[in-house]
Design a protein around this motif. Sequence first.
Motif, mmCIF file in Angstrom:
data_model
loop_
_atom_site.group_PDB
_atom_site.id
_atom_site.type_symbol
_atom_site.label_atom_id
_atom_site.label_comp_id
_atom_site.label_asym_id
_atom_site.label_seq_id
_atom_site.Cartn_x
_atom_site.Cartn_y
_atom_site.Cartn_z
ATOM 1 N N MET A 141 0.849 -1.189 0.000
ATOM 2 C CA MET A 141 0.000 0.000 0.000
ATOM 3 C C MET A 141 0.885 1.239 0.000
ATOM 4 O O MET A 141 1.850 1.324 0.746
ATOM 5 N N SER A 142 0.537 2.219 -0.845
ATOM 6 C CA SER A 142 1.360 3.420 -0.971
ATOM 7 C C SER A 142 1.299 4.255 0.301
ATOM 8 O O SER A 142 0.345 4.183 1.085
ATOM 9 N N GLU A 143 2.317 5.063 0.484
ATOM 10 C CA GLU A 143 2.382 5.918 1.665
ATOM 11 C C GLU A 143 1.209 6.898 1.684
ATOM 12 O O GLU A 143 0.631 7.168 2.743
ATOM 13 N N ARG A 144 0.864 7.446 0.502
ATOM 14 C CA ARG A 144 -0.258 8.394 0.454
ATOM 15 C C ARG A 144 -1.571 7.701 0.800
ATOM 16 O O ARG A 144 -2.400 8.261 1.531
ATOM 17 N N ARG A 145 -1.746 6.496 0.314
ATOM 18 C CA ARG A 145 -2.971 5.744 0.613
ATOM 19 C C ARG A 145 -3.079 5.472 2.118
ATOM 20 O O ARG A 145 -4.146 5.630 2.709
ATOM 21 N N GLU A 146 -1.965 5.076 2.737
ATOM 22 C CA GLU A 146 -1.945 4.846 4.181
ATOM 23 C C GLU A 146 -2.282 6.133 4.933
ATOM 24 O O GLU A 146 -3.032 6.119 5.920
ATOM 25 N N HIS A 147 -1.721 7.242 4.472
ATOM 26 C CA HIS A 147 -1.960 8.532 5.128
ATOM 27 C C HIS A 147 -3.440 8.906 5.051
ATOM 28 O O HIS A 147 -4.018 9.401 6.039
ATOM 29 N N ILE A 148 -4.052 8.684 3.909
ATOM 30 C CA ILE A 148 -5.480 8.990 3.747
ATOM 31 C C ILE A 148 -6.322 8.117 4.671
ATOM 32 O O ILE A 148 -7.266 8.600 5.317
ATOM 33 N N LEU A 149 -5.982 6.845 4.758
ATOM 34 C CA LEU A 149 -6.739 5.946 5.638
ATOM 35 C C LEU A 149 -6.569 6.342 7.097
ATOM 36 O O LEU A 149 -7.522 6.279 7.886
ATOM 37 N N ASP A 150 -5.364 6.758 7.485
ATOM 38 C CA ASP A 150 -5.147 7.230 8.854
ATOM 39 C C ASP A 150 -6.026 8.450 9.143
ATOM 40 O O ASP A 150 -6.633 8.557 10.221
ATOM 41 N N ALA A 151 -6.070 9.373 8.179
ATOM 42 C CA ALA A 151 -6.875 10.586 8.355
ATOM 43 C C ALA A 151 -8.356 10.251 8.431
ATOM 44 O O ALA A 151 -9.094 10.821 9.251
ATOM 45 N N ALA A 152 -8.795 9.330 7.590
ATOM 46 C CA ALA A 152 -10.205 8.923 7.601
ATOM 47 C C ALA A 152 -10.556 8.264 8.927
ATOM 48 O O ALA A 152 -11.624 8.519 9.496
ATOM 49 N N ARG A 153 -9.680 7.430 9.430
ATOM 50 C CA ARG A 153 -9.920 6.758 10.707
ATOM 51 C C ARG A 153 -10.065 7.779 11.837
ATOM 52 O O ARG A 153 -11.017 7.704 12.629
ATOM 53 N N SER A 154 -9.160 8.728 11.909
ATOM 54 C CA SER A 154 -9.227 9.756 12.955
ATOM 55 C C SER A 154 -10.488 10.595 12.825
ATOM 56 O O SER A 154 -11.114 10.961 13.828
ATOM 57 N N LEU A 155 -10.872 10.905 11.604
ATOM 58 C CA LEU A 155 -12.067 11.709 11.361
ATOM 59 C C LEU A 155 -13.327 10.961 11.807
ATOM 60 O O LEU A 155 -14.213 11.533 12.449
ATOM 61 N N ILE A 156 -13.403 9.674 11.477
ATOM 62 C CA ILE A 156 -14.566 8.872 11.862
ATOM 63 C C ILE A 156 -14.656 8.757 13.381
ATOM 64 O O ILE A 156 -15.737 8.890 13.966
ATOM 65 N N VAL A 157 -13.515 8.519 14.021
ATOM 66 C CA VAL A 157 -13.507 8.403 15.486
ATOM 67 C C VAL A 157 -13.964 9.714 16.121
ATOM 68 O O VAL A 157 -14.703 9.715 17.120
ATOM 69 N N ARG A 158 -13.573 10.827 15.551
ATOM 70 C CA ARG A 158 -13.906 12.135 16.124
ATOM 71 C C ARG A 158 -15.332 12.581 15.802
ATOM 72 O O ARG A 158 -16.071 13.029 16.684
ATOM 73 N N ASP A 159 -15.741 12.429 14.517
ATOM 74 C CA ASP A 159 -17.009 13.001 14.060
ATOM 75 C C ASP A 159 -18.064 11.973 13.665
ATOM 76 O O ASP A 159 -19.174 12.353 13.296
ATOM 77 N N GLY A 160 -17.702 10.692 13.733
ATOM 78 C CA GLY A 160 -18.647 9.666 13.316
ATOM 79 C C GLY A 160 -18.637 9.471 11.803
ATOM 80 O O GLY A 160 -18.046 10.269 11.062
ATOM 81 N N TYR A 161 -19.312 8.432 11.359
ATOM 82 C CA TYR A 161 -19.332 8.133 9.923
ATOM 83 C C TYR A 161 -20.051 9.215 9.133
ATOM 84 O O TYR A 161 -19.702 9.524 7.985
ATOM 85 N N ALA A 162 -21.076 9.810 9.749
ATOM 86 C CA ALA A 162 -21.836 10.826 9.042
ATOM 87 C C ALA A 162 -20.967 12.031 8.684
ATOM 88 O O ALA A 162 -21.213 12.704 7.671
ATOM 89 N N GLY A 163 -19.960 12.298 9.504
ATOM 90 C CA GLY A 163 -19.091 13.442 9.245
ATOM 91 C C GLY A 163 -17.924 13.140 8.338
ATOM 92 O O GLY A 163 -17.119 14.032 8.051
ATOM 93 N N ALA A 164 -17.836 11.899 7.875
ATOM 94 C CA ALA A 164 -16.681 11.493 7.060
ATOM 95 C C ALA A 164 -17.048 11.457 5.579
ATOM 96 O O ALA A 164 -17.067 10.403 4.942
ATOM 97 N N SER A 165 -17.345 12.623 5.036
ATOM 98 C CA SER A 165 -17.570 12.726 3.595
ATOM 99 C C SER A 165 -16.234 12.700 2.878
ATOM 100 O O SER A 165 -15.174 12.881 3.500
ATOM 101 N N MET A 166 -16.254 12.490 1.581
ATOM 102 C CA MET A 166 -14.997 12.491 0.833
ATOM 103 C C MET A 166 -14.333 13.857 0.913
ATOM 104 O O MET A 166 -13.103 13.960 0.999
#
Length: 203
Positions: free
Chosen positions: A1-26
């Motif tokens: 997995m590319s470094e950028r892809r990993e970084h995006i997934l890390d950011a998405a994970r933190s966003l979901i934990v903080r704001d929930g799935y509803a707040g995790a738009s693209m």
Amino acid sequence: MSERREHILDAARSLIVRDGYAGASMHAIARAAGVTRPSLYSEFTDREDLFAALWDREEDRVLTMSAAATPDVPPGADPVEIAQQSVDVFVDLVLSAPETWRLVLMAGDGMPPSTHDRIERGRESIRERVQLVLNVVTALGDRDDVDTELLGHGVISASETAARLLVGDGGVSREAVIGTLRWMTRRALVMAGVLAATTAGKG
């Protein structure tokens, strides 16, 4: 997995934990990751694709950690020592990946049905592995009146509660969680007939 892809997934994970799935738009994920939307869409076709990739990664991590914390019980092994080692391993693994466990254990509000199904399948896979270990342990105590399926559900419930306390905002210490889980495992071994009740409160 590319470094950028990993970084995006890390950011998405933190966003979901903080704001929930509803707040995790693209759009929100791109902003959180510090990438442009075209860059995001070059990695993931849509939000469902991104969530699937995130859960592929996080599910693999949790199952690997859970397997490490539920070792086989070889013939002649001391079940008390195995149980206590498992407690230490589990607690340290949770502390080594707090964001992963926050995601896995968070409430399901707004969670896509496919994600909920994956979590339940993963939980059942872990419970089945725990039950196999419990089958060996109860056999050592020559007990046929202990329902290892029910006991396995109890182990999973206690483990998830411990993980929530470890990665939550309450500041429950590693030592307190380990001490409590060790006490619980010793009590379980008494119930299984493997450990004498007179020694259950020690260590």
